[in-house]
Scaffold this motif. Structure first.
Motif, mmCIF file in Angstrom:
data_model
loop_
_atom_site.group_PDB
_atom_site.id
_atom_site.type_symbol
_atom_site.label_atom_id
_atom_site.label_comp_id
_atom_site.label_asym_id
_atom_site.label_seq_id
_atom_site.Cartn_x
_atom_site.Cartn_y
_atom_site.Cartn_z
ATOM 1 N N GLY A 1 1.993 19.464 33.003
ATOM 2 C CA GLY A 1 3.415 19.230 33.230
ATOM 3 C C GLY A 1 3.710 17.816 33.709
ATOM 4 N N PRO A 2 3.114 17.382 34.813
ATOM 5 C CA PRO A 2 3.385 16.023 35.289
ATOM 6 C C PRO A 2 2.981 14.924 34.298
ATOM 7 N N MET A 3 1.852 15.086 33.635
ATOM 8 C CA MET A 3 1.401 14.043 32.713
ATOM 9 C C MET A 3 2.289 13.956 31.470
ATOM 10 N N PHE A 4 2.659 15.109 30.895
ATOM 11 C CA PHE A 4 3.547 15.092 29.743
ATOM 12 C C PHE A 4 4.912 14.538 30.137
ATOM 13 N N GLY A 5 5.363 14.873 31.338
ATOM 14 C CA GLY A 5 6.648 14.361 31.800
ATOM 15 C C GLY A 5 6.648 12.848 31.943
ATOM 16 N N GLN A 6 5.563 12.281 32.462
ATOM 17 C CA GLN A 6 5.462 10.829 32.569
ATOM 18 C C GLN A 6 5.399 10.176 31.185
ATOM 19 N N LEU A 7 4.673 10.805 30.273
ATOM 20 C CA LEU A 7 4.635 10.281 28.910
ATOM 21 C C LEU A 7 6.049 10.239 28.324
ATOM 22 N N GLY A 8 6.817 11.318 28.539
ATOM 23 C CA GLY A 8 8.180 11.356 28.040
ATOM 24 C C GLY A 8 9.038 10.254 28.615
ATOM 25 N N PHE A 9 8.867 9.968 29.911
ATOM 26 C CA PHE A 9 9.650 8.898 30.522
ATOM 27 C C PHE A 9 9.343 7.554 29.868
ATOM 28 N N PHE A 10 8.062 7.258 29.700
ATOM 29 C CA PHE A 10 7.682 5.947 29.179
ATOM 30 C C PHE A 10 7.842 5.833 27.663
ATOM 31 N N TYR A 11 7.992 6.958 26.973
ATOM 32 C CA TYR A 11 8.120 6.910 25.511
ATOM 33 C C TYR A 11 9.555 7.128 25.040
ATOM 34 N N LYS A 12 10.271 8.078 25.656
ATOM 35 C CA LYS A 12 11.608 8.422 25.168
ATOM 36 C C LYS A 12 12.731 7.875 26.037
ATOM 37 N N PHE A 13 12.524 7.834 27.332
ATOM 38 C CA PHE A 13 13.611 7.476 28.236
ATOM 39 C C PHE A 13 13.499 6.012 28.670
#
Length: 232
Positions: free
Chosen positions: A127-139
């Motif tokens: 959860g935390p790792m995928f969420g960080q990936l989403g921040f740096f890739y999509k947001f």
């Protein structure tokens, strides 16, 4: 009739039927863990939308239920000892509902702890790792010129997917033939990585065929389909 008025959260989100479990959530990967579990178990409940756009999660009423201002959270009018129980953290909620209903966790002690092990793996890692990936890739993070933070989380996401792929290589679900709370915790995040973050190509999802096979089986479950849209 159960009186839930002592809980401030019910002042902002009134219970239509205070005899059933109250869910406070949003359709995020963490939020739908609870709604999918409730749909799978058949436990009666009411769903209340916590709207991030109006910062409901920071309201005094919600903070009285979860001081960590995260969804999902529940209020069960018939908790242990038939007394109301307020609970937050998606992993804790899944474990509580499994114990309450006797579903989706093995009664055998060794298998039970193994299931909890994989639940914690998702909560603490995926959860935390995928969420960080989403921040740096999509947001907002996508605008950073330095791509090292993004690449760090891509590498960690791939590592975690590899762990899951190996686990699923010789079994239908994380715990074998039996679908469990470990699956309910894990696959909303795999779905989110692909459908919400649109990061399938970035992480090389084609390298993890057992994960994609199990995700398809997860998405074919009617309770999952319903739960993904709750609360509306």
């Amino acid at each position: 009739m159960t009186d839930l008025s002592a809980f401030p959260v019910t002042h902002k989100w009134p219970a239509r039927n205070p005899e059933v479990l109250q869910l406070y959530a949003k359709t995020t990967p963490n939020g739908v863990k609870a709604s999918i579990m409730l749909e799978e178990t058949g436990l009666p409940y009411e769903a209340h939308l916590v709207n991030f756009e109006t910062q409901d999660q920071l309201s005094p009423e919600f903070l009285s239920l979860n001081p960590n201002n995260k969804i999902p959270a529940i209020l069960d009018p018939h908790g242990p000892g038939n007394k109301p129980l307020a609970l937050f953290e998606s992993g804790a909620i899944l474990l509580y509902l499994a114990d309450k209903t006797g579903q989706f966790i093995a009664p055998d002690a060794a298998q039970r702890y193994e299931t909890i092990q994989w639940l914690m793996w998702q909560v603490g890692g995926m959860g935390p790792m995928f969420g960080q990936l989403g921040f740096f890739y999509k947001f907002a993070g996508k605008d950073y010129e330095d791509k090292r933070p993004r690449d760090r989380y891509v590498a960690e996401a791939r590592r975690l997917l590899g762990v899951l792929n190996q686990r699923l290589a010789s079994r239908d679900w994380i715990m074998g033939e039996a679908y469990s709370i470990a699956d309910i915790a894990t696959f909303p995040w795999v779905r989110g990585l692909l459908d919400f973050y649109k990061a399938g190509e970035l992480v090389g999802m084609q390298d993890f065929p057992h994960v994609t096979r199990a995700l398809a089986a997860f998405m074919a479950r009617p309770a999952v389909v319903r739960g993904l849209g709750i609360p509306a």
